[in-house]
Scaffold this motif. Structure first.
Motif, PDB file in Angstrom:
ATOM      1  N   ASN A  79       0.818  -1.216   0.000  1.00  0.00           N
ATOM      2  CA  ASN A  79       0.000   0.000   0.000  1.00  0.00           C
ATOM      3  C   ASN A  79       0.853   1.268   0.000  1.00  0.00           C
ATOM      4  N   LEU A  80       1.762   1.348  -0.931  1.00  0.00           N
ATOM      5  CA  LEU A  80       2.608   2.537  -1.047  1.00  0.00           C
ATOM      6  C   LEU A  80       2.294   3.248  -2.354  1.00  0.00           C
ATOM      7  N   GLU A  81       2.395   4.555  -2.303  1.00  0.00           N
ATOM      8  CA  GLU A  81       2.282   5.372  -3.498  1.00  0.00           C
ATOM      9  C   GLU A  81       3.651   5.995  -3.697  1.00  0.00           C
ATOM     10  N   ASN A  98       0.100  -3.845  -3.932  1.00  0.00           N
ATOM     11  CA  ASN A  98      -0.590  -2.559  -4.054  1.00  0.00           C
ATOM     12  C   ASN A  98       0.375  -1.384  -3.941  1.00  0.00           C
ATOM     13  N   GLN A 141      -1.461  -7.295  -6.793  1.00  0.00           N
ATOM     14  CA  GLN A 141      -2.427  -6.209  -6.659  1.00  0.00           C
ATOM     15  C   GLN A 141      -1.849  -4.928  -7.239  1.00  0.00           C
TER      16      GLN A 141
HETATM   17  C1  NAG Z   1      -3.788   0.487  -1.912  1.00  0.00           C
HETATM   18  O1  NAG Z   1      -2.897   1.498  -1.506  1.00  0.00           O
HETATM   19  C2  NAG Z   1      -3.501   2.788  -1.383  1.00  0.00           C
HETATM   20  C3  NAG Z   1      -2.405   3.745  -0.983  1.00  0.00           C
HETATM   21  O2  NAG Z   1      -1.426   3.805  -1.963  1.00  0.00           O
HETATM   22  C4  NAG Z   1      -4.594   2.751  -0.355  1.00  0.00           C
HETATM   23  O3  NAG Z   1      -5.219   4.008  -0.290  1.00  0.00           O
HETATM   24  C5  NAG Z   1      -5.606   1.698  -0.731  1.00  0.00           C
HETATM   25  O4  NAG Z   1      -6.578   1.577   0.290  1.00  0.00           O
HETATM   26  C6  NAG Z   1      -4.916   0.362  -0.913  1.00  0.00           C
HETATM   27  N1  NAG Z   1      -5.871  -0.614  -1.383  1.00  0.00           N
HETATM   28  C7  NAG Z   1      -6.110  -1.739  -0.721  1.00  0.00           C
HETATM   29  C8  NAG Z   1      -7.122  -2.640  -1.342  1.00  0.00           C
HETATM   30  O5  NAG Z   1      -5.522  -2.040   0.313  1.00  0.00           O
END
Ligand code: NAG
Ligand code: NAG
Ligand code: NAG
Length: 371
Positions: free
Chosen positions: A124-126, A150, A178
């Motif tokens: 979950n990194l941007e 992600n 993902q």
């Molecule tokens: C994927 O990462 C983004 C942040 O980059 C986050 O906002 C989003 O919730 C994440 N998606 C999931 C399905 O965890």
């Protein structure tokens, strides 16, 4: 890349431990093995990460915050902290839930070049902005496993090629799940000489059309295991053709959680990789054993499908382990119940009993179930 890590690696001498630190964002377990940090607080105490120095496994969550404020650290030369970094015991590091400038991420990788880190997971990194130029001296850590879930990049296709250059050779496990879109600049990518396991699951936009491009031809010569779970794949022939086109020869192929459709009559058949011995078609919505399977397999997982009768031996490849549980013919009542609870191909009641049992035994178990 992450404040905690950076404080560990780059800022060690500059850290001031603040007094008002309740509750601590970081916690180490009693054995000093695992350290978990949650920097969700708007004004977190970054120095709490110092506790993690002795932990083998460190996980750091950024609460979705931007790490822009640490950007100036990216220009610190980690060489001056090399000894401190070498003393850190961390072998496995997970960093998640943050927005990170690429410059900072790669700066941290450079620092990790002095570390004993072997497994890195980013979740979950941007990652924003351009990747900094590769430094002349030895690059980042000697990872055996790199896992990304992600992670989005503003530098589109080129990021994997860039990332690869910052790692010492020797990567065995690469997982990019993902991730949308899953596009790599294959011509810029070096050969992953030692990579044995590649996981490209949970990228539903992939599909067999985009697969040949994602499996950069001839870049994965040592590949043994390929996972394409829930990857938008809908035809076995398509996957087979993509593998052939990319020249990958996996022994193990996981296609579970894809909605496979039956092959059209007269569709061209394909030659599967010679080494393929383990095929997972669990939860793929199959109503019958698909045509065009490899002639011989060690293990075939057909669990959690919609088979309404036991497969006949002439429908099956020559196989030593066959997994069939979670199909309606084995337990119609349970299946009806499951379908009501959660729809789609994921509905499945698995019995742990059947896993790994030989094909004959599994078939027998089905028969016994009805006796
Ligand atoms: C994927 O990462 C983004 C942040 O980059 C986050 O906002 C989003 O919730 C994440 N998606 C999931 C399905 O965890
Ligand atoms: C981190 O802390 C926040 C706030 O205390 C909490 O809501 C969140 O669930 C925690 N995250 C994890 C992964 O423990
Ligand atoms: C096949 O895939 C399913 C779902 O992803 C998994 O639960 C199962 O363990 C796999 N089977 C084998 C034999 O590894």
């Amino acid at each position: 890349m992450l404040p905690g890590l950076l404080s560990l690696l780059l800022l060690l001498p500059a850290l001031r431990v603040s007094a008002n630190t309740v509750p601590e964002p970081c916690e180490v377990d009693d054995e000093d093995v695992r350290c978990f940090c949650n920097f969700t607080d708007p004004e977190p105490d970054w120095s709490s990460a110092l506790q993690c120095i002795s932990a083998v496994e460190v996980e750091i969550r950024g609460g979705g915050r931007s790490l822009e404020q640490f950007l100036k650290l990216a220009n610190t030369d980690p060489k001056q902290y090399a000894d401190a970094i070498k003393a850190v015991r961390t072998r496995r590091l997970t960093v998640g839930d943050a927005r990170v400038p690429a410059q900072l991420l790669f700066g941290a990788l450079r620092g990790l070049g002095y570390s004993r880190l072997r497994e890195l997971t980013l979740e979950n990194l941007e990652v924003s902005g351009a990747v900094p130029p590769l430094p002349v001296e030895a690059p980042g850590p000697a990872l055996t496993a790199l896992r990304l879930r992600n992670v989005s990049w503003t530098v589109r296709g080129a990021w994997l090629a860039e990332l690869q250059q910052w790692l010492k050779p020797g990567l065995k496990v690469l997982s990019i799940v993902q991730t949308q879109p899953l596009v790599f600049s294959c011509d810029q990518l070096g050969i992953f000489q030692t990579l044995t396991a590649l996981d490209l699951s949970d990228s539903s936009g992939l599909g067999e059309q985009a697969l040949p491009a994602a499996l950069c031809p001839l870049k994965f010569p040592a590949l043994q295991s390929l996972a394409l779970r829930n990857a938008g794949v809908d035809s076995l022939a398509g996957v087979c053709a993509a593998l052939a086109a990319a020249g990958v020869q996996p022994q193990s192929l996981d296609l579970s959680h894809n909605a496979l459709r039956p092959a059209a009559p007269g569709a061209p058949s394909c030659v599967w990789p010679r080494a393929l011995s383990d095929l997972n078609l669990s939860s793929t919505g199959l109503e019958q054993v698909p045509k065009g399977l490899p002639a011989k397999l060690n293990r075939l997982d057909l669990s959690c499908n919609r088979l309404s009768r036991a497969p006949r031996s002439d429908e099956l490849p020559e196989v030593s382990t066959l997994i069939l549980d979670g199909n309606p013919y084995l337990d119609p009542e349970a299946h009806k119940h499951q379908d009501q609870k959660n729809s789609g191909v994921q509905a499945c009641a698995r019995s742990t009993l059947a896993l790994g049992v030989s094909g004959a035994a599994v078939l027998l178990r089905g028969a016994v179930g009805f006796a």
